[in-house]
Design a protein around this motif. Sequence first.
Motif, PDB file in Angstrom:
ATOM      1  N   ILE A 213     -66.259 -46.291   1.708  1.00 44.37           N
ATOM      2  CA  ILE A 213     -66.681 -44.951   2.122  1.00 44.37           C
ATOM      3  C   ILE A 213     -67.287 -44.229   0.918  1.00 44.37           C
ATOM      4  O   ILE A 213     -66.680 -44.171  -0.155  1.00 44.37           O
ATOM      5  CB  ILE A 213     -65.460 -44.134   2.640  1.00 44.37           C
ATOM      6  N   LEU A 214     -68.473 -43.662   1.116  1.00 45.84           N
ATOM      7  CA  LEU A 214     -69.146 -42.910   0.059  1.00 45.84           C
ATOM      8  C   LEU A 214     -69.628 -41.570   0.600  1.00 45.84           C
ATOM      9  O   LEU A 214     -69.992 -41.462   1.774  1.00 45.84           O
ATOM     10  CB  LEU A 214     -70.365 -43.687  -0.462  1.00 45.84           C
ATOM     11  N   GLY A 215     -69.632 -40.579  -0.279  1.00 42.75           N
ATOM     12  CA  GLY A 215     -70.314 -39.325   0.009  1.00 42.75           C
ATOM     13  C   GLY A 215     -71.564 -39.270  -0.848  1.00 42.75           C
ATOM     14  O   GLY A 215     -71.861 -40.220  -1.574  1.00 42.75           O
ATOM     15  N   ARG A 216     -72.298 -38.168  -0.764  1.00 45.66           N
ATOM     16  CA  ARG A 216     -73.486 -38.012  -1.621  1.00 45.66           C
ATOM     17  C   ARG A 216     -73.023 -37.973  -3.074  1.00 45.66           C
ATOM     18  O   ARG A 216     -72.292 -37.060  -3.476  1.00 45.66           O
ATOM     19  CB  ARG A 216     -74.210 -36.713  -1.246  1.00 45.66           C
ATOM     20  N   GLY A 217     -73.372 -39.021  -3.838  1.00 45.78           N
ATOM     21  CA  GLY A 217     -72.934 -39.085  -5.241  1.00 45.78           C
ATOM     22  C   GLY A 217     -71.425 -39.080  -5.405  1.00 45.78           C
ATOM     23  O   GLY A 217     -70.905 -38.555  -6.389  1.00 45.78           O
ATOM     24  N   PHE A 218     -70.711 -39.673  -4.447  1.00 46.37           N
ATOM     25  CA  PHE A 218     -69.238 -39.644  -4.506  1.00 46.37           C
ATOM     26  C   PHE A 218     -68.641 -40.920  -3.927  1.00 46.37           C
ATOM     27  O   PHE A 218     -68.900 -41.278  -2.774  1.00 46.37           O
ATOM     28  CB  PHE A 218     -68.710 -38.433  -3.722  1.00 46.37           C
ATOM     29  N   PHE A 219     -67.826 -41.603  -4.734  1.00 49.34           N
ATOM     30  CA  PHE A 219     -67.150 -42.829  -4.297  1.00 49.34           C
ATOM     31  C   PHE A 219     -65.704 -42.490  -3.929  1.00 49.34           C
ATOM     32  O   PHE A 219     -64.990 -41.877  -4.717  1.00 49.34           O
ATOM     33  CB  PHE A 219     -67.184 -43.854  -5.434  1.00 49.34           C
ATOM     34  N   VAL A 220     -65.297 -42.882  -2.729  1.00 45.28           N
ATOM     35  CA  VAL A 220     -63.902 -42.686  -2.317  1.00 45.28           C
ATOM     36  C   VAL A 220     -63.152 -43.991  -2.584  1.00 45.28           C
ATOM     37  O   VAL A 220     -63.497 -45.026  -2.005  1.00 45.28           O
ATOM     38  CB  VAL A 220     -63.792 -42.333  -0.818  1.00 45.28           C
ATOM     39  N   THR A 221     -62.147 -43.974  -3.441  1.00 47.08           N
ATOM     40  CA  THR A 221     -61.392 -45.217  -3.665  1.00 47.08           C
ATOM     41  C   THR A 221     -60.681 -45.588  -2.362  1.00 47.08           C
ATOM     42  O   THR A 221     -60.305 -44.691  -1.580  1.00 47.08           O
ATOM     43  CB  THR A 221     -60.319 -45.073  -4.770  1.00 47.08           C
ATOM     44  N   PRO A 222     -60.485 -46.868  -2.104  1.00 43.69           N
ATOM     45  CA  PRO A 222     -59.789 -47.259  -0.869  1.00 43.69           C
ATOM     46  C   PRO A 222     -58.402 -46.614  -0.758  1.00 43.69           C
ATOM     47  O   PRO A 222     -57.977 -46.258   0.337  1.00 43.69           O
ATOM     48  CB  PRO A 222     -59.672 -48.780  -0.999  1.00 43.69           C
ATOM     49  N   SER A 223     -57.731 -46.440  -1.895  1.00 42.29           N
ATOM     50  CA  SER A 223     -56.393 -45.833  -1.873  1.00 42.29           C
ATOM     51  C   SER A 223     -56.476 -44.366  -1.452  1.00 42.29           C
ATOM     52  O   SER A 223     -55.646 -43.884  -0.664  1.00 42.29           O
ATOM     53  CB  SER A 223     -55.745 -45.923  -3.254  1.00 42.29           C
ATOM     54  N   ASP A 224     -57.483 -43.652  -1.969  1.00 42.44           N
ATOM     55  CA  ASP A 224     -57.672 -42.252  -1.569  1.00 42.44           C
ATOM     56  C   ASP A 224     -58.106 -42.154  -0.104  1.00 42.44           C
ATOM     57  O   ASP A 224     -57.674 -41.261   0.628  1.00 42.44           O
ATOM     58  CB  ASP A 224     -58.740 -41.576  -2.447  1.00 42.44           C
ATOM     59  N   SER A 225     -58.968 -43.084   0.309  1.00 45.30           N
ATOM     60  CA  SER A 225     -59.441 -43.088   1.696  1.00 45.30           C
ATOM     61  C   SER A 225     -58.257 -43.195   2.661  1.00 45.30           C
ATOM     62  O   SER A 225     -58.158 -42.442   3.635  1.00 45.30           O
ATOM     63  CB  SER A 225     -60.419 -44.251   1.899  1.00 45.30           C
ATOM     64  N   LEU A 226     -57.339 -44.104   2.340  1.00 46.12           N
ATOM     65  CA  LEU A 226     -56.140 -44.284   3.168  1.00 46.12           C
ATOM     66  C   LEU A 226     -55.331 -42.987   3.237  1.00 46.12           C
ATOM     67  O   LEU A 226     -54.910 -42.558   4.324  1.00 46.12           O
ATOM     68  CB  LEU A 226     -55.289 -45.421   2.565  1.00 46.12           C
ATOM     69  N   ALA A 227     -55.158 -42.334   2.082  1.00 49.17           N
ATOM     70  CA  ALA A 227     -54.350 -41.110   2.035  1.00 49.17           C
ATOM     71  C   ALA A 227     -55.011 -39.976   2.826  1.00 49.17           C
ATOM     72  O   ALA A 227     -54.334 -39.241   3.554  1.00 49.17           O
ATOM     73  CB  ALA A 227     -54.136 -40.697   0.577  1.00 49.17           C
ATOM     74  N   VAL A 228     -56.344 -39.851   2.691  1.00 51.26           N
ATOM     75  CA  VAL A 228     -57.057 -38.772   3.385  1.00 51.26           C
ATOM     76  C   VAL A 228     -57.007 -38.998   4.902  1.00 51.26           C
ATOM     77  O   VAL A 228     -56.762 -38.065   5.679  1.00 51.26           O
ATOM     78  CB  VAL A 228     -58.516 -38.663   2.880  1.00 51.26           C
ATOM     79  N   ILE A 229     -57.220 -40.243   5.339  1.00 53.98           N
ATOM     80  CA  ILE A 229     -57.147 -40.540   6.783  1.00 53.98           C
ATOM     81  C   ILE A 229     -55.741 -40.223   7.304  1.00 53.98           C
ATOM     82  O   ILE A 229     -55.574 -39.601   8.357  1.00 53.98           O
ATOM     83  CB  ILE A 229     -57.529 -42.013   7.080  1.00 53.98           C
ATOM     84  N   ALA A 230     -54.721 -40.635   6.533  1.00 46.78           N
ATOM     85  CA  ALA A 230     -53.332 -40.390   6.960  1.00 46.78           C
ATOM     86  C   ALA A 230     -53.069 -38.894   7.118  1.00 46.78           C
ATOM     87  O   ALA A 230     -52.447 -38.461   8.091  1.00 46.78           O
ATOM     88  CB  ALA A 230     -52.365 -41.008   5.956  1.00 46.78           C
TER      89      ALA A 230
END
Length: 493
Positions: A213-230
């Motif tokens: 998952i990426l935003g404009r000029g922004f990388f979401v680490t898989p660990s952060d992605s999991l936490a944000v979805i949760a």
Amino acid sequence: IREGGPQWKKVFGAFILTASHNPGGPNEDFGIKYNCENGGPAPEKVTNLIFENTKAIKEYKLCESLPAIDLEKPAAYNITGSKSLTVEVFDCTEDHTDLLKKVFDFEAIKKLFARKDFSFCYDSMNGVQGPYAKRIFQGEFGAPDDALMNCVPKEDFGGHESPSHGHADPNLTHAVELVARMGLNKEGRVVPTPAPAPAFGAAADGDADRNMILGRGFFVTPSDSLAVIAAHAHLIPWFKNEGGLKALARSMPTSGAVDLVAKDLGVPFFETPTGWKFFGNLMDSHLLGGENLSPLICGEESFGTGSSHVREKDGLWAVLAWLSILAHHNKDTAVGSLVGVGDIVRAHWRKYGRNFYTRYDYEQVDSGKANEMVARLVELGLDGLGAGGAAQSGFVLSTVDEFAYTDPVDGSYSANQGVRLLFADGSRVIFRLSGTGSVGATVRMYIERYQPPDDAAALEAETADALAPLVDLALSLSQVREITGRDEPTVIT
Ligand code: CA
């Protein structure tokens, strides 16, 4: 179970022919996976039985007279002979799309796509996701043609000549085209783009279970992605309809970001060895007489995310979860002031703190030397390692252990799952070995440092800068450079 098909009965298993996230094609990786009736990877007792049975095979027969079947066209083919047989060819995107429609609010996502200030791109990396991406992002949400990158499946994922070198692995190193389009380099730092970067970008691996998952000029680490979805699960209709989120889980090397969400939500949390079957067991705990832990959300640092809607990681599910989150935060925002991926992750850090995280892979290391390194760390233990450089660099070691796991559902025990150096401030350094085949072992070094939410400037630091002192300490304690003879890791993710 496929609904509505007259020929279709209950599925009791499936073979998956896959190179997964590895280079595909002739002379490259190719694997056969077997998944069981629950949809999840076969447990060891099943694969062991299959292996035992193969030893007793004396001969096999081929039916030369079987007619050719057109795999492009959904239809039922009745084949008659001394025995009769029905082969049903179906559109593989149909079932998954129907399932995802039950999970997410497609109308809300459609509204997001209709916004003038929202733009989207998706890289299928020439893997199997292409047709699914077309069906959902174009067919359902109206994404333009140029939003879908590499969506024609190819046997070699584009081959060595392609920007990804045929390595259909959605990370900053291999998803070269997507990463450049989103305004990032392979270290995850912001770089200029010729055209404005899209607001949202994502990629899938060869068999579409991994996601980035990426935003404009922004990388979401898989660990952060999991936490944000949760943290946003309550906004996803399926979780509401299933009685609300019941548990969270991550693999041991995945960062502790999701642990903080579990604590905040007051739901049970599990730390498992690497491998999706451990999550599958938790999802089915109630079938074995245990507590019902579904719906559960789980993930791995290696770009896998999923929930109990299926028993595998599901890349498309993760992307739709993120689109749902974006749709929610932009329900009432004016056009031109879109709340983006970066805004959502930064808000998450301001609430929970940030788990800075990186992984170093040293590939094709001599297996003997790699094993020696792990044994040495375990042997030195807390006293041997803690007395050295640890104190000088400001990190106080509190535990050195080898991770082991007793499955709370089936009671199976998994030992030697990696060495953990745990520090008093919550930082962690983990070493794991994998792939001890003929080409040598891969040493994986995972580095994590926790930054509490109270220091707004520190939360915004570059990952490489924030982790530099801990990386130095990990390199000196493990002597991984001396042992491998390598100054630099093969891949940093
Ligand atoms: Ca895969």
